[in-house]
Design a protein around this motif. Structure first.
Motif, PDB file in Angstrom:
ATOM      1  N   ASN A 195       3.989  19.388  46.453  1.00 56.59           N
ATOM      2  CA  ASN A 195       3.219  19.936  45.333  1.00 56.59           C
ATOM      3  C   ASN A 195       2.711  21.339  45.639  1.00 56.59           C
ATOM      4  O   ASN A 195       2.603  22.173  44.740  1.00 56.59           O
ATOM      5  CB  ASN A 195       2.059  19.013  44.962  1.00 56.59           C
TER       6      ASN A 195
ATOM      7  N   MET B 267       4.548  18.726  34.355  1.00 59.11           N
ATOM      8  CA  MET B 267       4.482  18.849  35.816  1.00 59.11           C
ATOM      9  C   MET B 267       5.465  17.899  36.490  1.00 59.11           C
ATOM     10  O   MET B 267       6.101  18.267  37.479  1.00 59.11           O
ATOM     11  CB  MET B 267       3.046  18.641  36.302  1.00 59.11           C
TER      12      MET B 267
ATOM     13  N   PHE C  21       6.445  17.643  40.367  1.00 66.22           N
ATOM     14  CA  PHE C  21       5.168  17.232  40.956  1.00 66.22           C
ATOM     15  C   PHE C  21       5.105  15.716  41.066  1.00 66.22           C
ATOM     16  O   PHE C  21       5.601  14.991  40.207  1.00 66.22           O
ATOM     17  CB  PHE C  21       3.985  17.720  40.109  1.00 66.22           C
TER      18      PHE C  21
ATOM     19  N   CYS D  84      -4.007  13.554  36.047  1.00 66.31           N
ATOM     20  CA  CYS D  84      -4.117  14.839  35.362  1.00 66.31           C
ATOM     21  C   CYS D  84      -5.433  14.925  34.593  1.00 66.31           C
ATOM     22  O   CYS D  84      -6.132  15.935  34.668  1.00 66.31           O
ATOM     23  CB  CYS D  84      -2.925  15.027  34.421  1.00 66.31           C
TER      24      CYS D  84
END
Length: 187
Positions: free
Chosen positions: A102, A154, A159, A167
């Protein structure tokens, strides 16, 4: 006579939790280093309580190069081995590998959008925080359509440990969403 301090009930009376609630949660963060810190910490939280992570925050700071994204992105297998034996953090290989991966993806977003902040806030209506009017702790959402959209984008970018619930927690922690209860003095 001083006014009674009222705060969201989720933080209870633990001094660390109260300090986090009063000084950080729901306040807008524009600094990419702090946004990266919360990305690492929120990913580490998956399946655990936030207080568990807060109690290890300093351990994470030491283990993950003071959240310097370029340093974390350069971590090697030797660093993974070091982290797996570090009692100051959650020693989960998947989460550790995800944090390193990430970090690399975080840098790519910085390059593409000028900053991770610009990327995240590009999803926000009028680039302004959402101020929810929440009356009861049970009404604090765990996700939203916006967290669904950000998480989906993402994930598409690669990710890991950043589903819609994580999130949304990241959005709350960094002030994209203010979910302090309506009666909370720290709203």
């Amino acid at each position: 006579m001083a006014a009674e301090i009222k705060r969201c009930s989720w933080c209870g009376t633990d001094p660390l939790y109260v300090k986090y609630h009063d000084e950080e949660w729901g306040k807008v963060v524009t600094n990419d280093k702090v946004l990266f810190e919360f990305l690492i910490l929120e990913g580490a939280q998956a399946g655990l309580s936030w207080i568990t992570i807060l109690r290890r925050r300093e351990g994470y700071r030491k283990a993950f190069a003071d959240f310097e994204v370029n340093k974390v992105a350069a971590f090697t297998d030797d660093d993974v081995a070091r982290l797996m034996s570090d009692t100051g953090i959650i020693r989960n290989r998947l989460k550790i590998n995800a944090a390193i991966s990430n970090a690399r993806l975080f840098i790519s977003l910085q390059q593409e959008f000028g900053s991770f902040y610009n990327y995240m806030w590009g999803f926000m209506p009028d680039r302004k925080p959402i101020l929810n009017e929440i009356l009861r702790p049970a009404d604090v959402p765990a996700r939203s359509e916006l967290s669904d959209a950000i998480s989906k984008d993402m994930k598409k970018r690669g990710f890991k440990f950043f589903g819609t619930t994580i999130c949304y927690a990241h959005m709350q922690a960094t002030g994209m969403v203010n979910d302090h209860l309506a009666y909370c003095n720290f709203r």
